[in-house]
Design a protein around this motif. Structure first.
Motif, PDB file in Angstrom:
ATOM      1  N   UNK A  88      -9.942   3.018  -2.885  1.00 15.97           N
ATOM      2  CA  UNK A  88      -9.267   1.731  -2.749  1.00 15.97           C
ATOM      3  C   UNK A  88      -9.682   0.814  -3.896  1.00 15.97           C
ATOM      4  N   UNK A  89      -8.917  -0.238  -4.114  1.00 16.95           N
ATOM      5  CA  UNK A  89      -9.172  -1.166  -5.217  1.00 16.95           C
ATOM      6  C   UNK A  89     -10.549  -1.813  -5.097  1.00 16.95           C
ATOM      7  N   UNK A  90     -10.956  -2.141  -3.908  1.00 15.12           N
ATOM      8  CA  UNK A  90     -12.199  -2.881  -3.716  1.00 15.12           C
ATOM      9  C   UNK A  90     -13.432  -2.015  -3.926  1.00 15.12           C
ATOM     10  N   UNK A  91     -13.277  -0.698  -3.896  1.00 15.74           N
ATOM     11  CA  UNK A  91     -14.402   0.188  -4.162  1.00 15.74           C
ATOM     12  C   UNK A  91     -14.962  -0.001  -5.562  1.00 15.74           C
ATOM     13  N   UNK A  92     -14.107  -0.368  -6.508  1.00 10.46           N
ATOM     14  CA  UNK A  92     -14.533  -0.495  -7.900  1.00 10.46           C
ATOM     15  C   UNK A  92     -15.412  -1.720  -8.127  1.00 10.46           C
ATOM     16  N   UNK A  93     -15.531  -2.593  -7.125  1.00 13.63           N
ATOM     17  CA  UNK A  93     -16.366  -3.783  -7.251  1.00 13.63           C
ATOM     18  C   UNK A  93     -17.552  -3.749  -6.301  1.00 13.63           C
ATOM     19  N   UNK A  94     -17.772  -2.585  -5.682  1.00 19.31           N
ATOM     20  CA  UNK A  94     -18.948  -2.372  -4.853  1.00 19.31           C
ATOM     21  C   UNK A  94     -19.928  -1.479  -5.609  1.00 19.31           C
ATOM     22  N   UNK A  95     -21.195  -1.689  -5.400  1.00 21.21           N
ATOM     23  CA  UNK A  95     -22.229  -0.867  -6.020  1.00 21.21           C
ATOM     24  C   UNK A  95     -23.173  -0.337  -4.959  1.00 21.21           C
ATOM     25  N   UNK A  96     -23.976   0.621  -5.369  1.00 24.31           N
ATOM     26  CA  UNK A  96     -24.946   1.195  -4.444  1.00 24.31           C
ATOM     27  C   UNK A  96     -25.946   0.144  -3.989  1.00 24.31           C
ATOM     28  N   UNK A 118      -3.753   6.518  -2.849  1.00 26.26           N
ATOM     29  CA  UNK A 118      -4.751   7.483  -3.294  1.00 26.26           C
ATOM     30  C   UNK A 118      -4.907   8.531  -2.202  1.00 26.26           C
ATOM     31  N   UNK A 119      -4.300   9.696  -2.442  1.00 22.80           N
ATOM     32  CA  UNK A 119      -4.232  10.749  -1.423  1.00 22.80           C
ATOM     33  C   UNK A 119      -3.619  10.232  -0.125  1.00 22.80           C
ATOM     34  N   UNK A 120      -2.619   9.367  -0.266  1.00 26.12           N
ATOM     35  CA  UNK A 120      -1.912   8.846   0.889  1.00 26.12           C
ATOM     36  C   UNK A 120      -2.516   7.592   1.488  1.00 26.12           C
ATOM     37  N   UNK A 121      -3.703   7.177   1.032  1.00 24.90           N
ATOM     38  CA  UNK A 121      -4.353   5.973   1.555  1.00 24.90           C
ATOM     39  C   UNK A 121      -3.921   4.778   0.712  1.00 24.90           C
ATOM     40  N   UNK A 122      -3.446   3.678   1.332  1.00 22.16           N
ATOM     41  CA  UNK A 122      -3.021   2.500   0.554  1.00 22.16           C
ATOM     42  C   UNK A 122      -4.147   1.989  -0.345  1.00 22.16           C
ATOM     43  N   UNK A 123      -3.784   1.692  -1.584  1.00 22.83           N
ATOM     44  CA  UNK A 123      -4.755   1.294  -2.599  1.00 22.83           C
ATOM     45  C   UNK A 123      -5.402  -0.045  -2.268  1.00 22.83           C
ATOM     46  N   UNK A 124      -4.665  -0.945  -1.645  1.00 26.14           N
ATOM     47  CA  UNK A 124      -5.183  -2.283  -1.342  1.00 26.14           C
ATOM     48  C   UNK A 124      -5.796  -2.381   0.050  1.00 26.14           C
ATOM     49  N   UNK A 125      -5.959  -1.257   0.718  1.00 22.92           N
ATOM     50  CA  UNK A 125      -6.634  -1.267   2.020  1.00 22.92           C
ATOM     51  C   UNK A 125      -8.079  -1.733   1.826  1.00 22.92           C
ATOM     52  N   UNK A 132      -9.880   4.798   7.039  1.00 21.30           N
ATOM     53  CA  UNK A 132      -9.002   5.089   5.898  1.00 21.30           C
ATOM     54  C   UNK A 132      -7.673   5.579   6.456  1.00 21.30           C
ATOM     55  N   UNK A 133      -6.680   4.688   6.506  1.00 20.77           N
ATOM     56  CA  UNK A 133      -5.394   5.028   7.094  1.00 20.77           C
ATOM     57  C   UNK A 133      -4.482   5.654   6.051  1.00 20.77           C
ATOM     58  N   UNK A 134      -3.978   6.857   6.352  1.00 21.74           N
ATOM     59  CA  UNK A 134      -3.009   7.504   5.464  1.00 21.74           C
ATOM     60  C   UNK A 134      -1.648   6.866   5.646  1.00 21.74           C
TER      61      UNK A 134
END
Length: 533
Positions: free
Chosen positions: A298-306, A476-483, A511-513
């Motif tokens: 998802x889009x928000x994953x790119x702004x999360x860190x470990x 992304x594999x059927x999951x909405x990018x902005x979820x 993660x909803x397809x």
């Protein structure tokens, strides 16, 4: 005891044009192994072009009545493991003299196969292409004269880069380990974190020429079965000559190949992969690269860190909100400045407007051209710093930026305010944790600047609406990018813009397809939230 008679590392014959491998079965392009040992050795020499790293060892067993050959390639095999594999496979010390004399080629082959099985991973090979593929994968092949099959033992090794600290994703807190170019090492690093029998892996080969090892990893019972099935089908449909890096797969399996936004996440940190696996995602390992792909994304994953999950929730939330603020600055900063100067001077306070006007007195270029020149210069300096050796790359970037910025202001080419805006924009772009997302933002910044120069804030607003609509259409594999914002999932808001306290994060994100409205990926609401993405 086995008597070794010859050892050769190159062929004596001239090479012939290689034949394309065909693993679908024996045929003209994939002949079976011959019962004649010399014919097989000649075939190997010919197909590999008399390669100098190809090693042949021939032996005469059972009072020189049975001829055996061991074949391997130096550099991609561990010489010590090879010696142990060969000596153990051909050890007949447990047999007395009468039993040795009674051994036929078939019995010798069966004995070798049994001994090789006790060493480790071994398999039978019945065609030349399979034999060559095993050799080039670091296996050692044992052939027996009179038999039309061979034994392949796993002896891969050679020089590999040790596990070191991550370079592109610096660890502030947590594990310092990072992936290497060896796929087996990378899988082991994840297994060391997740010690669970439900952590499943499946391996395949991609690339008609390179035959690159690809491994997908997921946790059975957490990852969505339909997503796994769709992803496997996408991988099987890949038809390319080579897969040299995980970026090849990323570009091929993307649902929207013309979008500027990445729809697969990549990381070189094992703890990040482990956290995403616990969230129900799939990891894709590619041999030869330390970067592992994560899907769905998802889009928000790119702004999360470990580190968001290793720090206190209030600190993590503050830093995460700061990243989203930097996103807005790096995307809209120069465009809003150009639009305000060109079309919306009434929005600027009068003292500031007078100050900006006095600074621009004598500047020969309009604000748009001034911004483009500064942005292009900044990108050149940044790219030069990345490509130069690390000890001097950062120095060149800092000194180059200071010297060029000061000189440009003194020469009257740009205004000091524009230098401040471009510098703030460039620094803000470094706050994006994912490098591929930062590249997309840098590219879109120029597009927004062009629109702002001709349409002002109205153009920026229209482009923003179109951009959000485009992002909402991505999958992304059927999951909405902005979820989980679009579609809106209330229970997932605890880990999107903010990071809730630990005692509030008791369920896994859903993660909803797209093709199953309302269906969930993973066991939401039953297990504790994963930490470590």
């Amino acid at each position: 005891m086995a008597k070794r008679t010859t050892e050769s590392d190159q062929a004596a014959k001239q090479p012939e044009p290689s034949v394309q491998a065909d693993s679908s079965g024996t045929g003209p392009d994939n002949p079976p192994i011959s019962p004649v040992l010399e014919e097989n050795l000649d075939q190997i020499r010919t197909r590999l072009g008399n390669s100098p790293d190809l090693i042949f060892r021939t032996y005469e067993l059972i009072n020189r009545t049975v001829r055996v050959a061991a074949v391997y390639m130096i550099g991609i095999t561990d010489r010590e493991i090879v010696d142990v594999f060969i000596s153990h496979a051909m050890s007949f010390e447990s047999l007395n003299d009468d039993e040795r004399l009674a051994q036929t080629p078939e019995a010798v082959f069966a004995y070798i196969k049994e001994n090789a099985l006790s060493i480790g991973k071994e398999k039978l090979v019945q065609d030349i292409n399979g034999l060559l593929e095993a050799l080039l994968s670091g296996d050692t092949i044992i052939l027996v004269n009179g038999l039309n099959e061979a034994v392949s033992g796993s002896t891969c090794g050679g020089e590999v880069r040790p596990v070191s600290e991550a370079v592109t994703q610096v660890a502030i807190r947590g594990s310092k380990e990072s992936f290497t170019e060896t796929i087996s090492t990378n899988i082991a690093l994840v297994r060391k974190i997740i010690k669970n029998p439900d952590l499943w892996t499946e391996t395949m080969k991609l690339g008609d020429i390179t035959h690159t090892d690809i491994t997908i990893m997921y946790i059975r019972g957490i990852a969505d079965e339909e997503t796994i099935k769709v992803f496997k089908q996408k991988l099987k449909e890949i038809q390319v000559d080579s897969v040299l890096e995980s970026g090849y797969i990323e570009q091929i399996i993307e649902d929207n190949k013309y979008s500027p936004f990445p729809t697969l996440y990549n990381t070189e940190r094992p703890d990040s992969v482990a956290g995403n696996l616990l969230d129900g995602r799939i990891a894709i390992f590619v041999d030869g690269t330390p970067f592992v792909l994560i899907a769905p994304t998802t889009f928000f994953m790119f702004f999360h860190t470990v580190e968001d999950y290793y720090q206190r929730y209030d600190i993590s939330t503050l830093i995460r909100l700061l990243r989203f603020l930097c996103l807005l600055i790096s995307l809209y900063g120069p465009a809003i400045f150009v639009a305000a100067l060109n079309f919306h001077q009434e929005m600027i306070p009068t003292p500031l407007l007078i100050n900006l006007a006095s600074q621009r007195e004598g500047v020969p270029f309009p604000a748009f051209v001034e911004a483009i020149l500064m942005e292009v210069t900044f990108e050149i300096i940044r790219e030069a710093g990345v490509r130069m050796p690390s000890p001097i790359g950062q120095t060149v970037s800092i000194i180059g930026g200071l010297v060029l910025g000061t000189a440009a202001v003194q020469a009257g080419i740009v205004s000091p305010a524009m230098v401040i805006v471009v510098s703030l924009t460039g620094i803000s772009s470094f706050a994006t944790p994912a490098f591929n997302m930062a590249l997309s933002i840098r590219m879109l910044r120029f597009v927004i600047m062009v629109i702002a120069a001709f349409m002002g804030l109205y153009g920026i607003a229209i482009f923003t609406i179109m951009l959000i609509a485009h992002m909402c259409s991505l999958r992304s594999l059927g999951v909405p990018y902005m979820s989980p914002m679009g579609p809106f999932v209330p229970e997932n808001q605890k880990d999107t813009f903010i990071r809730s306290p630990v005692h509030f994060m008791k369920t896994r994100s859903r993660l909803k397809r797209n093709n199953k409205p309302g269906s969930d990926s993973g066991k939401s609401g039953t297990k504790r939230k994963a930490y470590g993405r």
